[in-house]
Motif scaffolding. Structure first.
Motif, PDB file in Angstrom:
ATOM      1  N   LEU A 105       0.808  -1.217   0.000  1.00 26.73           N
ATOM      2  CA  LEU A 105       0.000   0.000   0.000  1.00 26.73           C
ATOM      3  C   LEU A 105       0.844   1.271   0.000  1.00 26.73           C
ATOM      4  O   LEU A 105       0.314   2.368  -0.010  1.00 26.73           O
ATOM      5  CB  LEU A 105      -0.948   0.012   1.207  1.00 26.73           C
ATOM      6  CG  LEU A 105      -2.001  -1.094   1.229  1.00 26.73           C
ATOM      7  CD1 LEU A 105      -2.806  -1.033   2.515  1.00 26.73           C
ATOM      8  CD2 LEU A 105      -2.915  -0.995   0.017  1.00 26.73           C
ATOM      9  N   GLY A 106       2.156   1.105   0.049  1.00 26.43           N
ATOM     10  CA  GLY A 106       3.048   2.264   0.062  1.00 26.43           C
ATOM     11  C   GLY A 106       3.350   2.783   1.455  1.00 26.43           C
ATOM     12  O   GLY A 106       3.943   3.841   1.612  1.00 26.43           O
ATOM     13  N   ASP A 107       2.959   2.024   2.476  1.00 23.71           N
ATOM     14  CA  ASP A 107       3.197   2.424   3.866  1.00 23.71           C
ATOM     15  C   ASP A 107       4.518   1.847   4.371  1.00 23.71           C
ATOM     16  O   ASP A 107       5.048   0.876   3.826  1.00 23.71           O
ATOM     17  CB  ASP A 107       2.059   1.928   4.768  1.00 23.71           C
ATOM     18  CG  ASP A 107       0.731   2.574   4.426  1.00 23.71           C
ATOM     19  OD1 ASP A 107       0.723   3.753   4.021  1.00 23.71           O
ATOM     20  OD2 ASP A 107      -0.305   1.886   4.547  1.00 23.71           O
ATOM     21  N   LYS A 108       5.024   2.420   5.465  1.00 23.89           N
ATOM     22  CA  LYS A 108       6.237   1.903   6.099  1.00 23.89           C
ATOM     23  C   LYS A 108       5.951   0.525   6.679  1.00 23.89           C
ATOM     24  O   LYS A 108       4.835   0.220   7.089  1.00 23.89           O
ATOM     25  CB  LYS A 108       6.690   2.836   7.224  1.00 23.89           C
ATOM     26  CG  LYS A 108       7.216   4.158   6.736  1.00 23.89           C
ATOM     27  CD  LYS A 108       7.684   5.001   7.906  1.00 23.89           C
ATOM     28  CE  LYS A 108       8.250   6.327   7.420  1.00 23.89           C
ATOM     29  NZ  LYS A 108       8.736   7.147   8.539  1.00 23.89           N
ATOM     30  N   TRP A 109       6.983  -0.294   6.725  1.00 27.40           N
ATOM     31  CA  TRP A 109       6.868  -1.608   7.346  1.00 27.40           C
ATOM     32  C   TRP A 109       6.748  -1.458   8.858  1.00 27.40           C
ATOM     33  O   TRP A 109       7.372  -0.583   9.444  1.00 27.40           O
ATOM     34  CB  TRP A 109       8.096  -2.456   7.018  1.00 27.40           C
ATOM     35  CG  TRP A 109       8.232  -2.750   5.556  1.00 27.40           C
ATOM     36  CD1 TRP A 109       9.101  -2.156   4.694  1.00 27.40           C
ATOM     37  CD2 TRP A 109       7.475  -3.680   4.795  1.00 27.40           C
ATOM     38  NE1 TRP A 109       8.932  -2.673   3.439  1.00 27.40           N
ATOM     39  CE2 TRP A 109       7.931  -3.610   3.465  1.00 27.40           C
ATOM     40  CE3 TRP A 109       6.443  -4.576   5.095  1.00 27.40           C
ATOM     41  CZ2 TRP A 109       7.424  -4.390   2.441  1.00 27.40           C
ATOM     42  CZ3 TRP A 109       5.932  -5.357   4.082  1.00 27.40           C
ATOM     43  CH2 TRP A 109       6.410  -5.267   2.774  1.00 27.40           C
ATOM     44  N   THR A 110       5.996  -2.350   9.497  1.00 25.23           N
ATOM     45  CA  THR A 110       5.895  -2.345  10.955  1.00 25.23           C
ATOM     46  C   THR A 110       7.124  -3.050  11.532  1.00 25.23           C
ATOM     47  O   THR A 110       7.800  -3.817  10.837  1.00 25.23           O
ATOM     48  CB  THR A 110       4.631  -3.074  11.443  1.00 25.23           C
ATOM     49  OG1 THR A 110       4.750  -4.467  11.111  1.00 25.23           O
ATOM     50  CG2 THR A 110       3.369  -2.481  10.831  1.00 25.23           C
ATOM     51  N   LYS A 111       7.391  -2.815  12.819  1.00 27.58           N
ATOM     52  CA  LYS A 111       8.508  -3.490  13.483  1.00 27.58           C
ATOM     53  C   LYS A 111       8.327  -4.998  13.437  1.00 27.58           C
ATOM     54  O   LYS A 111       9.292  -5.751  13.250  1.00 27.58           O
ATOM     55  CB  LYS A 111       8.637  -3.006  14.925  1.00 27.58           C
ATOM     56  CG  LYS A 111       9.151  -1.589  15.026  1.00 27.58           C
ATOM     57  CD  LYS A 111       9.266  -1.129  16.460  1.00 27.58           C
ATOM     58  CE  LYS A 111       9.741   0.320  16.497  1.00 27.58           C
ATOM     59  NZ  LYS A 111       9.892   0.820  17.861  1.00 27.58           N
ATOM     60  N   LYS A 112       7.085  -5.463  13.576  1.00 24.68           N
ATOM     61  CA  LYS A 112       6.781  -6.892  13.534  1.00 24.68           C
ATOM     62  C   LYS A 112       7.116  -7.471  12.158  1.00 24.68           C
ATOM     63  O   LYS A 112       7.729  -8.534  12.053  1.00 24.68           O
ATOM     64  CB  LYS A 112       5.312  -7.138  13.866  1.00 24.68           C
ATOM     65  CG  LYS A 112       4.927  -8.595  13.844  1.00 24.68           C
ATOM     66  CD  LYS A 112       3.453  -8.792  14.118  1.00 24.68           C
ATOM     67  CE  LYS A 112       3.122 -10.273  13.999  1.00 24.68           C
ATOM     68  NZ  LYS A 112       1.698 -10.515  13.906  1.00 24.68           N
ATOM     69  N   GLN A 113       6.739  -6.785  11.090  1.00 18.68           N
ATOM     70  CA  GLN A 113       7.028  -7.260   9.740  1.00 18.68           C
ATOM     71  C   GLN A 113       8.537  -7.296   9.480  1.00 18.68           C
ATOM     72  O   GLN A 113       9.044  -8.253   8.895  1.00 18.68           O
ATOM     73  CB  GLN A 113       6.353  -6.366   8.698  1.00 18.68           C
ATOM     74  CG  GLN A 113       4.846  -6.510   8.649  1.00 18.68           C
ATOM     75  CD  GLN A 113       4.198  -5.430   7.784  1.00 18.68           C
ATOM     76  OE1 GLN A 113       4.529  -4.254   7.898  1.00 18.68           O
ATOM     77  NE2 GLN A 113       3.298  -5.850   6.925  1.00 18.68           N
TER      78      GLN A 113
END
Length: 108
Positions: A17-25
């Motif tokens: 979606l063009g969003d930043k990756w989460t810490k979990k990902q």
């Protein structure tokens, strides 16, 4: 508004979606297919699929050991952020790969 998979608008090293990756990902991708580097702490160093050394704390940085999350099958052709489609790649390798599905490792 609904986000699309338009590659013209999506920045490198972002999710579908063009969003930043989460810490979990980020952690999930790091732990996937972990290839250790001899004499280095496996939690901090590993190699990507092309044999380039990457360092966990260098995620998203354009440094000697910097790395990004790559979509193995590109978002441009409809792929998703499922963990099976994600891999850790040195940022230079990821830049070289782009949306190429017939990718071969570069000599950088």
């Amino acid at each position: 508004p609904i986000k699309t998979n338009n590659m013209d608008k999506r920045k490198p090293n972002t999710n579908a979606l063009g969003d930043k990756w989460t810490k979990k990902q980020i952690l999930e991708v790091w732990r996937k297919d972990n290839i250790p580097v001899h004499n280095y702490a496996v939690e901090e160093y590993r190699t990507d699929m092309c044999g380039f050394v990457i360092k966990f704390s260098e995620f998203g940085k354009k440094t000697e050991y910097g790395w990004e999350i790559d979509h193995i099958i590109p978002v441009a052709i409809g792929a998703t952020d499922l963990i099976i489609n994600l891999q850790a790649l040195h940022w230079k390798v990821n830049k070289h790969k782009g949306d190429d599905i017939n990718f071969t490792c570069p000599n950088l």
